[in-house]
Design an enzyme around this catalytic site. Structure first.
Site, mmCIF file in Angstrom:
data_model
loop_
_atom_site.group_PDB
_atom_site.id
_atom_site.type_symbol
_atom_site.label_atom_id
_atom_site.label_comp_id
_atom_site.label_asym_id
_atom_site.label_seq_id
_atom_site.Cartn_x
_atom_site.Cartn_y
_atom_site.Cartn_z
ATOM 1 N N PRO A 1 12.665 -9.025 2.845
ATOM 2 C CA PRO A 1 11.908 -7.779 2.937
ATOM 3 C C PRO A 1 12.857 -6.591 2.937
ATOM 4 O O PRO A 1 13.939 -6.658 3.530
ATOM 5 C CB PRO A 1 11.149 -7.912 4.265
ATOM 6 C CG PRO A 1 11.887 -8.942 5.039
ATOM 7 C CD PRO A 1 12.558 -9.840 4.044
ATOM 8 N N HIS A 2 12.471 -5.536 2.251
ATOM 9 C CA HIS A 2 13.347 -4.366 2.163
ATOM 10 C C HIS A 2 12.533 -3.148 1.767
ATOM 11 O O HIS A 2 11.442 -3.275 1.224
ATOM 12 C CB HIS A 2 14.470 -4.601 1.150
ATOM 13 C CG HIS A 2 13.984 -4.921 -0.225
ATOM 14 N ND1 HIS A 2 13.578 -6.185 -0.580
ATOM 15 C CD2 HIS A 2 13.827 -4.159 -1.326
ATOM 16 C CE1 HIS A 2 13.210 -6.189 -1.850
ATOM 17 N NE2 HIS A 2 13.343 -4.965 -2.327
ATOM 18 N N ALA A 3 13.092 -1.993 2.072
ATOM 19 C CA ALA A 3 12.446 -0.742 1.688
ATOM 20 C C ALA A 3 13.460 0.389 1.735
ATOM 21 O O ALA A 3 14.293 0.447 2.633
ATOM 22 C CB ALA A 3 11.282 -0.430 2.627
#
Length: 147
Positions: free
Chosen positions: A63-65
């Protein structure tokens, strides 16, 4: 500050859903001083998941942003006993996560980290250590990839 520290590793994630895991990472990011607002970062993680899955396969997701709430680039790692439905590429549940935190202006760093980690996740020995190692072993393992 360092990109990663042992305090950013949780080998006892409690979440049973994608939303719960992402919330745990948002809270951990704030505790580690990497994010200014857990709710805002959580929302950005969820928006990224809506674009396409971050489920890599083999029980792992990244997960990343890129987010205005991220103060500096960071990497968090989590592992849990709950198999979490994640829409991974192999349709298998996820129980190990590498969460990337990137400021809105950190496009190149974001791509570099994602690329380095994705390549290393093809290595069965690396994956095995990620899934079974202690916090300090995981720290050394991941730092060896991202440095």
């Amino acid at each position: 500050m360092e990109i990663m520290s042992v305090s950013g590793i949780n080998v006892a994630m409690q979440g049973k859903t994608k939303a719960e895991i992402l919330q745990e990472f948002a809270d951990l990011a704030v505790k580690n001083g990497k994010v200014s607002d857990a709710a805002g970062f959580y929302k950005d993680l969820c928006l990224r998941e809506e674009e396409s899955t971050t489920g890599f396969g083999g029980g792992i997701a990244i997960p990343h942003a890129k987010s205005a709430f991220v103060k500096e680039v960071g990497v968090l790692v989590g592992r849990g006993e709950n198999a979490v439905a994640w829409e991974a590429m192999d349709d298998q549940p996820v129980y190990c996560w590498i969460c990337l935190l990137v400021p809105e202006t950190g496009g190149q760093e974001h791509l570099r980290l994602l690329s380095q980690l994705s390549r290393k996740l093809m290595d069965p020995e690396f994956v095995g250590q990620l899934k079974t190692g202690t916090e300090s072993e995981i720290l050394a393992l991941v730092q060896g990839v991202i440095s």
